[in-house]
Design an enzyme around this catalytic site. Structure first.
Site, PDB file in Angstrom:
ATOM      1  N   ASP A  12      16.297 -47.203  95.885  1.00  0.00           N
ATOM      2  CA  ASP A  12      17.575 -46.791  95.266  1.00  0.00           C
ATOM      3  C   ASP A  12      18.289 -47.896  94.480  1.00  0.00           C
ATOM      4  O   ASP A  12      19.512 -48.048  94.575  1.00  0.00           O
ATOM      5  CB  ASP A  12      18.528 -46.241  96.337  1.00  0.00           C
ATOM      6  N   HIS A  52      27.588 -39.375  93.352  1.00  0.00           N
ATOM      7  CA  HIS A  52      26.751 -40.478  92.857  1.00  0.00           C
ATOM      8  C   HIS A  52      25.353 -39.975  92.555  1.00  0.00           C
ATOM      9  O   HIS A  52      24.913 -38.968  93.125  1.00  0.00           O
ATOM     10  CB  HIS A  52      26.679 -41.606  93.905  1.00  0.00           C
ATOM     11  N   HIS A  58      27.387 -34.049 101.457  1.00  0.00           N
ATOM     12  CA  HIS A  58      27.105 -35.464 101.180  1.00  0.00           C
ATOM     13  C   HIS A  58      28.186 -36.043 100.245  1.00  0.00           C
ATOM     14  O   HIS A  58      28.513 -37.221 100.331  1.00  0.00           O
ATOM     15  CB  HIS A  58      25.729 -35.545 100.539  1.00  0.00           C
ATOM     16  N   LYS A 109      14.695 -37.996  95.940  1.00  0.00           N
ATOM     17  CA  LYS A 109      15.116 -37.365  97.197  1.00  0.00           C
ATOM     18  C   LYS A 109      16.545 -36.869  97.076  1.00  0.00           C
ATOM     19  O   LYS A 109      17.299 -37.362  96.225  1.00  0.00           O
ATOM     20  CB  LYS A 109      15.030 -38.376  98.348  1.00  0.00           C
ATOM     21  N   CYS A 148      20.208 -46.495 103.031  1.00  0.00           N
ATOM     22  CA  CYS A 148      18.890 -46.011 102.614  1.00  0.00           C
ATOM     23  C   CYS A 148      17.763 -46.998 102.904  1.00  0.00           C
ATOM     24  O   CYS A 148      16.644 -46.583 103.212  1.00  0.00           O
ATOM     25  CB  CYS A 148      18.924 -45.593 101.146  1.00  0.00           C
ATOM     26  N   ASP A 186      17.878 -41.865  94.814  1.00  0.00           N
ATOM     27  CA  ASP A 186      18.768 -40.795  95.222  1.00  0.00           C
ATOM     28  C   ASP A 186      18.893 -39.894  93.989  1.00  0.00           C
ATOM     29  O   ASP A 186      19.091 -40.400  92.876  1.00  0.00           O
ATOM     30  CB  ASP A 186      20.128 -41.404  95.603  1.00  0.00           C
ATOM     31  N   HIS A 236      20.587 -36.400  93.140  1.00  0.00           N
ATOM     32  CA  HIS A 236      21.369 -35.264  93.620  1.00  0.00           C
ATOM     33  C   HIS A 236      21.632 -34.213  92.551  1.00  0.00           C
ATOM     34  O   HIS A 236      21.985 -34.546  91.410  1.00  0.00           O
ATOM     35  CB  HIS A 236      22.718 -35.759  94.151  1.00  0.00           C
TER      36      HIS A 236
HETATM   37 ZN    ZN Z   1      23.267 -39.844  98.058  1.00  0.00          ZN
END
Ligand code: ZN
Length: 188
Positions: free
Chosen positions: A9, A71, A57, A96, A137, A49, A51
């Site tokens: 990340d 984010h 979250h 992810k 993470c 990451d 999203h």
């Molecule tokens: Zn996240």
């Protein structure tokens, strides 16, 4: 018997100027780029990451433990890898967290292949884990690495943490789980 580096990340939103900036993120990106050519890994991969709509979250009033400002939203610049991270050594990127929180890179996939399967398919038996954030993470990825029977090491000098308290707790948890620890975590 082969060894891989997992770069966790190292994305714009987790570095200075991002929506969930971790102090030292950009320096970690640059330091990882310098480390890779000297370390002789058989394979190098990254996680992101990634999203779309991760539900709870994200929160308007985040607690920075389980809820966060928005984010790494797909389609924004924040989701991209930081420019100081050299992409040339990266063989695959594991995304992810599309529709739920996903801290561990082992929840990610690249072209439909899960990280653990990708690594096993290449004979990898040990991994180094670096990136952002040490206490979230990186922690989750290293714990899942040992859970998936990889020998795991976290190079703390190539990580940055959100807070000192959660970073110290994560380091102790990693130690107890059998993750090897090297270096000192970046503390602003
Ligand atoms: Zn996240």
């Amino acid at each position: 018997m082969s060894r891989a580096l997992i770069v966790v990340d190292v994305q714009n939103d987790f570095c200075e100027g991002g929506s969930l900036a971790v102090a030292g993120g950009a320096a970690v990106a640059a330091a990882i780029s310098e480390h890779i050519p000297t370390a002789g890994y058989d394979h190098v991969v990254a996680t992101r990451d990634h999203h779309i709509d991760p539900g709870r979250h994200f929160a308007d009033q985040p607690d920075f433990l389980e809820t966060w400002p928005a984010h790494c939203v797909v389609g924004t610049g924040g989701v991209e890898l930081h420019e100081a991270l050299d992409r040339r050594p990266l063989e695959a990127i594991f995304d992810k967290g599309e529709y739920a929180a996903a801290y561990s890179g082992f929840e990610g996939s690249s072209d439909g292949v899960a990280l653990a399967d990708w690594l096993r398919g290449r004979g990898v038996d040990s991994v180094d884990v670096v990136g952002i954030a040490t206490d979230h993470c990186v922690r989750a990825t290293a714990l899942d690495a040992v859970g998936n029977k990889f020998a795991a090491r976290v190079l703390l000098h190539l990580t940055a943490g959100v807070t000192d308290g959660t970073t110290d707790a994560a380091i102790e948890e990693l130690r107890m789980a059998g993750v090897q620890l090297e270096g000192e975590v970046h503390r602003p």
